[in-house]
Design an enzyme around this catalytic site. Structure first.
Site, PDB file in Angstrom:
ATOM      1  N   ASP A   1      -6.904  -1.451  -4.772  1.00 14.81           N
ATOM      2  CA  ASP A   1      -7.994  -1.102  -3.851  1.00 14.81           C
ATOM      3  C   ASP A   1      -8.890  -0.016  -4.454  1.00 14.81           C
ATOM      4  O   ASP A   1     -10.113  -0.061  -4.311  1.00 14.81           O
ATOM      5  CB  ASP A   1      -7.433  -0.601  -2.516  1.00 14.81           C
TER       6      ASP A   1
ATOM      7  N   ASP B   1       0.855  -1.191   0.000  1.00 12.04           N
ATOM      8  CA  ASP B   1       0.000   0.000   0.000  1.00 12.04           C
ATOM      9  C   ASP B   1       0.887   1.235   0.000  1.00 12.04           C
ATOM     10  O   ASP B   1       1.998   1.214   0.547  1.00 12.04           O
ATOM     11  CB  ASP B   1      -0.909   0.016   1.233  1.00 12.04           C
TER      12      ASP B   1
END
EC number: 3.4.23.36
Length: 167
Positions: A147, A128
């Site tokens: 995401d 991330d």
């Protein structure tokens, strides 16, 4: 005399553009993750604006780091869920490839799911790096392009369903 069909049927040919969209999501997701892991150290952050940073973070759990400290079993669990979801989405795309908004939603979700499954298989965690924050409210959990594609796909899915109900 019966002849074999040489050309794919309409339903299978309508699958191709949607798989192409999913592949583009996977490509951009993986390229962005490779770039961030080569240029940042774990936890390092670069301030971009007053509300957005780039930061390298590893997520061993699911969305919002759910179950990230569960001891390791979650890697296999979320990988299996991602693979199962991808298979089911491909089946849905094959059946409903002509429904444009629905198929867009599914293609984005498929690309995002596979992008995160690749991370789990290669690294044991999801990479991330997008960090949004608002003064006084703190930081939203870091996330990535996969995401983002999943969230956009989910929003399109809801919009498509609302349109279908209102008809």
């Amino acid at each position: 005399m019966a002849t074999k069909k040489i050309f794919p049927t309409k339903s299978s040919s309508s699958l191709t553009p949607w798989l192409g969209i999913a592949a583009i999501v996977i490509l951009f997701d993986q390229l962005s993750k490779i770039t961030i892991t080569k240029t940042f150290q774990l936890g390092e952050e670069k301030i971009i604006t007053s509300f957005f940073n780039l930061v390298l973070a590893y997520n061993k759990g699911a969305a919002f780091s759910f179950l990230s400290n569960a001891g390791g079993w979650q890697r296999h669990f979320f990988t299996a869920i991602g693979i199962g979801a991808a298979i089911y989405i491909v089946i849905l795309l094959k059946k409903h490839g002509g429904q444009r908004m629905f198929a867009w939603a599914l293609a984005l979700i498929l690309g995002g799911a596979v992008g995160n499954v690749i991370d789990r298989l290669l690294y044991g965690h999801v990479v991330d790096f997008l960090d949004f924050h608002w003064s006084g409210f703190g930081h939203f959990p870091a996330f990535n392009l996969a995401d983002s594609a999943i969230c956009i796909g989910a929003a399109l899915f809801i919009l498509d369903e609302l349109r279908r109900v209102n008809r």
